[in-house]
Design a protein around this motif. Structure first.
Motif, PDB file in Angstrom:
ATOM      1  N   CYS A 144       0.848  -1.194   0.000  1.00  0.00           N
ATOM      2  CA  CYS A 144       0.000   0.000   0.000  1.00  0.00           C
ATOM      3  C   CYS A 144       0.886   1.248   0.000  1.00  0.00           C
ATOM      4  O   CYS A 144       0.934   1.997   0.980  1.00  0.00           O
ATOM      5  N   SER A 200       0.571   3.932  -2.013  1.00  0.00           N
ATOM      6  CA  SER A 200      -0.045   5.168  -2.500  1.00  0.00           C
ATOM      7  C   SER A 200      -1.497   5.256  -2.060  1.00  0.00           C
ATOM      8  O   SER A 200      -2.098   4.283  -1.597  1.00  0.00           O
ATOM      9  N   ARG A 201      -2.077   6.427  -2.233  1.00  0.00           N
ATOM     10  CA  ARG A 201      -3.482   6.635  -1.882  1.00  0.00           C
ATOM     11  C   ARG A 201      -4.385   5.738  -2.734  1.00  0.00           C
ATOM     12  O   ARG A 201      -5.386   5.212  -2.244  1.00  0.00           O
ATOM     13  N   ASP A 249      -3.713   2.828  -3.854  1.00  0.00           N
ATOM     14  CA  ASP A 249      -3.657   1.488  -3.270  1.00  0.00           C
ATOM     15  C   ASP A 249      -4.563   1.402  -2.048  1.00  0.00           C
ATOM     16  O   ASP A 249      -5.290   0.411  -1.873  1.00  0.00           O
ATOM     17  N   ALA A 250      -4.502   2.414  -1.206  1.00  0.00           N
ATOM     18  CA  ALA A 250      -5.347   2.433  -0.009  1.00  0.00           C
ATOM     19  C   ALA A 250      -6.817   2.377  -0.375  1.00  0.00           C
ATOM     20  O   ALA A 250      -7.624   1.709   0.290  1.00  0.00           O
ATOM     21  N   ILE A 271       2.386  -1.163   5.168  1.00  0.00           N
ATOM     22  CA  ILE A 271       2.461   0.301   5.201  1.00  0.00           C
ATOM     23  C   ILE A 271       3.883   0.774   5.493  1.00  0.00           C
ATOM     24  O   ILE A 271       4.528   0.304   6.437  1.00  0.00           O
ATOM     25  N   GLN A 302       3.861   6.524   5.241  1.00  0.00           N
ATOM     26  CA  GLN A 302       2.669   7.341   5.459  1.00  0.00           C
ATOM     27  C   GLN A 302       1.770   6.781   6.565  1.00  0.00           C
ATOM     28  O   GLN A 302       1.093   5.779   6.360  1.00  0.00           O
ATOM     29  N   ASN A 307      -1.022   7.898   7.510  1.00  0.00           N
ATOM     30  CA  ASN A 307      -2.432   7.991   7.109  1.00  0.00           C
ATOM     31  C   ASN A 307      -2.931   6.703   6.454  1.00  0.00           C
ATOM     32  O   ASN A 307      -4.112   6.369   6.545  1.00  0.00           O
ATOM     33  N   TYR A 308      -2.020   5.991   5.795  1.00  0.00           N
ATOM     34  CA  TYR A 308      -2.432   4.751   5.151  1.00  0.00           C
ATOM     35  C   TYR A 308      -2.702   3.648   6.177  1.00  0.00           C
ATOM     36  O   TYR A 308      -3.432   2.693   5.894  1.00  0.00           O
ATOM     37  N   ALA A 316      -6.232   4.216   6.954  1.00  0.00           N
ATOM     38  CA  ALA A 316      -7.048   3.819   5.804  1.00  0.00           C
ATOM     39  C   ALA A 316      -7.206   2.303   5.750  1.00  0.00           C
ATOM     40  O   ALA A 316      -8.291   1.792   5.447  1.00  0.00           O
TER      41      ALA A 316
END
Length: 383
Positions: A72, A74-75, A77-78, A96, A99, A101-102, A105
């Motif tokens: 994951c 990139s966004r 991917d998330a 992860i 990031q 944030n992921y 997510a």
């Protein structure tokens, strides 16, 4: 004299008791606490290609994989994770890096677990409390994954390189941060590409706490080299009772990782042994073409997976003994073969009929086992 059944043992021996570790759940799969050692792999498809990723997960599932990890980075991917997590037949771990944030997510997407790498997630220590809170609320477990190639810079400066002590210090520190927030549903890995460093690190870590441990030789290399390195390291640790889940990291299709992992566990009696073909390496004593004979029997039994040992022997010295000790076997020589079932000679057939006879008898034995017969691939052992 009555024949003695020397086939597959009903209560397999192991080299050491399993290390006592706490139990966590990765979705439907229990890890640690005496649960069977699970086999993991990782998809190689772009996670954004949902269909390709699910197809590869299906292939891994069919090969016997228990848990699958997906990248994951990139966004996009998330955003693909909810569908993958929902449709996968086995628990999905989101991998992860960088990031935080992921991480959130992946938890919100319904992944069974999240792998976090403390060494390269920005301001990771500051994020621990929120990660613990959200993971606990969602019933999601974590893996604290410490890698030699991405060790916390502070520890690299302290130790100079990724020593076993550096890897363990990183893992124990990050574990303590989660435990301060009363979060305990995590396993730990301290991977290194050198089996010796890796073994030392896991031994040290096993002494420090009861965390379930995920074994891995990271960047193990191409299929042959990686298999040897992983089998060596895993064999040492698992034989000492250390290890609750494993991933064989190969520069090869991920299904090959699963095959190797399962064979390692079966060889140590940590998984029920399936179809096992014992064959001699051939020598000057052999009176038949053992290589061809063993290959043809292996191909003929491909797709069958039962707790059955089949001996394909071409030597008058070891042949009768090995064939007699197997569930099914042949001792070949002088253009013919003696067929053994459970230690008894049931017939003698011409060399040209050996393969067909062994396949016929193996299918008969498998049919007698009923529901125990399954799908898989044979393990070939030379003696």
């Amino acid at each position: 004299m009555a024949a003695v059944n020397l086939g597959m043992p009903k209560a397999p021996e192991v080299l050491a008791p399993r290390r006592e570790s706490r139990r966590i759940n990765v979705g439907s799969v229990a890890v640690g606490g005496g649960a069977p050692v699970s086999v993991q792999s990782m998809t190689t498809t772009p996670t954004t290609d949902i269909n390709a990723t699910l197809q590869q997960i299906a292939e891994l599932t069919a090969a016997g994989c228990d848990i699958v990890r997906v990248a994951c980075p990139s966004r996009d991917d998330a955003e693909a994770l909810p569908i993958i997590a929902m449709k996968s037949q086995i628990p999905v771990i989101a991998d992860i890096h960088f990031q935080p944030n992921y991480v959130y997510a992946a938890i919100d997407a319904g992944c069974a677990a999240v792998r976090v790498n403390p060494g390269n997630i920005r301001k990771f220590d500051d994020q621990v409390g929120e990660i613990a809170r959200r993971a606990k609320a969602a019933g999601v477990s974590l893996r604290i994954g410490v890698n030699a190639g991405s060790l916390d810079p502070r520890l690299l400066q302290k130790y100079g390189k990724a020593t076993p002590e550096a890897l363990v210090e990183s893992a124990v520190w990050e574990a303590s941060l989660f435990e301060e927030h009363d979060f305990h549903d995590f396993k730990i890995s301290v991977k290194h590409n050198d089996p010796i460093v890796m073994v030392k690190a896991y031994r040290l870590l096993a002494e420090r706490g009861d965390w379930p441990l995920h074994l891995g030789v990271t960047e193990a290399g191409p299929a042959f080299q990686g298999t040897i390195k992983s089998a060596t390291a895993f064999g040492i640790l698992l034989s000492e009772g250390i290890g609750d889940t494993i991933r064989v990291s190969l520069s090869a299709p991920p299904v090959e990782e699963v095959k190797v992992g399962l064979q390692i566990l079966q060889s140590l009696n940590l998984r029920e042994r399936k179809l096992e073909i014992v064959s001699c390496p051939s020598c000057g004593r052999a009176q038949v073409d053992v290589y061809t004979l063993a290959d043809e029997v292996t191909k003929g039994l491909e797709g069958m997976s039962v707790p059955l040992r089949v001996a394909v022997m071409g030597c008058v010295v070891n042949g009768p003994g090995e064939a007699r000790e197997a569930d099914l076997g042949v001792a070949s020589g002088n253009g013919k073969g003696q067929i053994f079932v459970k230690g008894e000679v049931i017939k003698t057939v011409p060399e040209s009929e050996i393969v067909a006879t062994l396949i016929e008898e193996a299918n008969r034995i498998a049919a007698d086992m009923g529901h125990e017969a399954g799908i898989g691939a044979p393990e070939v052992i030379t003696v």
